[in-house]
Design a protein around this motif. Structure first.
Motif, PDB file in Angstrom:
ATOM      1  N   ARG A   1     -31.899  74.043 -58.330  1.00 33.45           N
ATOM      2  CA  ARG A   1     -31.769  74.979 -59.448  1.00 33.45           C
ATOM      3  C   ARG A   1     -30.366  74.896 -60.044  1.00 33.45           C
ATOM      4  O   ARG A   1     -30.192  74.899 -61.252  1.00 33.45           O
ATOM      5  CB  ARG A   1     -32.074  76.395 -58.949  1.00 33.45           C
ATOM      6  N   LEU A   2     -29.352  74.796 -59.184  1.00 35.80           N
ATOM      7  CA  LEU A   2     -27.974  74.693 -59.671  1.00 35.80           C
ATOM      8  C   LEU A   2     -27.748  73.379 -60.413  1.00 35.80           C
ATOM      9  O   LEU A   2     -27.082  73.358 -61.448  1.00 35.80           O
ATOM     10  CB  LEU A   2     -26.982  74.818 -58.517  1.00 35.80           C
TER      11      LEU A   2
ATOM     12  N   SER B   1     -29.889  71.670 -62.076  1.00 35.43           N
ATOM     13  CA  SER B   1     -30.599  71.645 -63.349  1.00 35.43           C
ATOM     14  C   SER B   1     -30.150  72.761 -64.296  1.00 35.43           C
ATOM     15  O   SER B   1     -30.593  72.806 -65.435  1.00 35.43           O
ATOM     16  CB  SER B   1     -32.105  71.739 -63.115  1.00 35.43           C
ATOM     17  N   SER B   2     -29.250  73.609 -63.837  1.00 40.38           N
ATOM     18  CA  SER B   2     -28.789  74.719 -64.664  1.00 40.38           C
ATOM     19  C   SER B   2     -27.561  74.324 -65.468  1.00 40.38           C
ATOM     20  O   SER B   2     -26.701  73.581 -65.005  1.00 40.38           O
ATOM     21  CB  SER B   2     -28.441  75.920 -63.789  1.00 40.38           C
ATOM     22  N   GLU B   3     -27.503  74.859 -66.659  1.00 45.86           N
ATOM     23  CA  GLU B   3     -26.318  74.641 -67.492  1.00 45.86           C
ATOM     24  C   GLU B   3     -25.345  75.803 -67.373  1.00 45.86           C
ATOM     25  O   GLU B   3     -24.327  75.837 -68.040  1.00 45.86           O
ATOM     26  CB  GLU B   3     -26.747  74.464 -68.951  1.00 45.86           C
ATOM     27  N   ARG B   4     -25.665  76.781 -66.499  1.00 50.91           N
ATOM     28  CA  ARG B   4     -24.859  77.987 -66.432  1.00 50.91           C
ATOM     29  C   ARG B   4     -24.066  78.120 -65.138  1.00 50.91           C
ATOM     30  O   ARG B   4     -23.708  79.203 -64.749  1.00 50.91           O
ATOM     31  CB  ARG B   4     -25.752  79.211 -66.601  1.00 50.91           C
ATOM     32  N   VAL B   5     -23.799  77.041 -64.450  1.00 53.42           N
ATOM     33  CA  VAL B   5     -22.975  77.121 -63.248  1.00 53.42           C
ATOM     34  C   VAL B   5     -21.524  77.296 -63.690  1.00 53.42           C
ATOM     35  O   VAL B   5     -20.998  76.464 -64.431  1.00 53.42           O
ATOM     36  CB  VAL B   5     -23.122  75.859 -62.361  1.00 53.42           C
TER      37      VAL B   5
ATOM     38  N   VAL C   1     -28.635  83.306 -56.307  1.00 55.28           N
ATOM     39  CA  VAL C   1     -29.598  82.285 -56.749  1.00 55.28           C
ATOM     40  C   VAL C   1     -30.757  82.189 -55.756  1.00 55.28           C
ATOM     41  O   VAL C   1     -31.932  82.177 -56.143  1.00 55.28           O
ATOM     42  CB  VAL C   1     -28.910  80.911 -56.914  1.00 55.28           C
TER      43      VAL C   1
END
Length: 171
Positions: A45-46, A48-52, A66
Motif C-alpha cells: 500500500r505504501l 503504491s501510494s503517492e501520499r507517503v 496504515v
C-alpha cells in the motif's frame, strides 16, 4: 530507526519495522500467516501510494495507522464471507452453487462492499434494498422512515460512488 534528518523511504521503513509490524498484527489476528500477509499488504500500500510523507517522525505509529485500515478491511471481509456462507448453509439444496460460482459471488460481494465503503448507512441500505431486494422507492422509504425523494438521493449517491470508483479502478 529512521533519523529525523534522513528522508523516510519505504525501504527504510521495511528494513527497520517489518518484523515489529508483523508481530503487532499477529497479536491482533492470532494467525502468523494472516499477519505476514497483512504486513506485506501494508508495505505494498505504501509503495503504491503517492501520499507517503518525505519524513516520518513516528514510523511505527504511521505503519500502525496504515495496517489498522487494512486490518479493518480484513475483518469486514471475514464477516461478509461468514454471512454469505451461513446464508448458503441455510439455502435449499437445489440452490447449491459450484465452488467456482461461490467464489465469483463472494468476490462480487467484496467488490460491492469496497465500492459502498464510506457511504452513510442509510445510503448503503437504500441502495442494497433497491438492487438486491428489488424494493420500490416507496417500500424503501417506508422501511427507512424517510421520504421518497430522500431515497432517490440515497440511491443516486450510491450509484455515483460505484460509477466513479469503477472509473478510478479501470483508469
Amino acid at each position: 530507526m529512521t533519523t529525523p534528518h534522513a528522508p523516510t523511504t519505504v525501504e527504510s521503513l521495511y528494513s527497520h519495522h517489518h518484523s515489529w509490524l508483523r508481530g503487532w498484527l499477529q497479536r491482533r489476528l492470532g494467525n502468523p500467516d494472516h499477519a505476514a500477509d497483512l504486513a506485506q499488504d501494508t508495505f505494498i500500500r505504501l509503495l503504491s501510494s503517492e501520499r507517503v510523507p518525505p519524513r516520518i517522525e513516528e514510523p511505527r505509529a504511521f505503519l500502525t495507522t496504515v495496517a489498522q485500515r487494512l486490518l479493518s478491511n480484513h475483518w469486514r471481509r471475514e464477516k461478509l464471507e461468514r454471512a454469505y456462507l451461513d446464508a448458503l448453509a441455510q439455502a435449499p439444496q437445489e440452490w447449491a452453487r459450484s465452488p467456482e460460482e461461490r467464489a465469483l459471488i463472494l468476490e462480487t460481494l467484496f467488490e460491492l462492499d469496497r465500492l459502498l465503503d464510506g457511504l452513510p448507512e442509510l445510503s448503503r441500505r437504500a441502495f442494497l434494498l433497491s438492487q438486491l431486494d428489488g424494493q420500490t422507492h416507496a417500500q424503501i422509504a417506508e422501511t427507512l422512515g424517510v421520504s421518497i425523494p430522500t431515497v432517490k438521493r440515497y440511491i443516486a449517491r450510491a450509484l455515483q460512488r460505484c460509477y466513479f470508483a469503477d472509473l478510478a479502478f479501470t483508469a
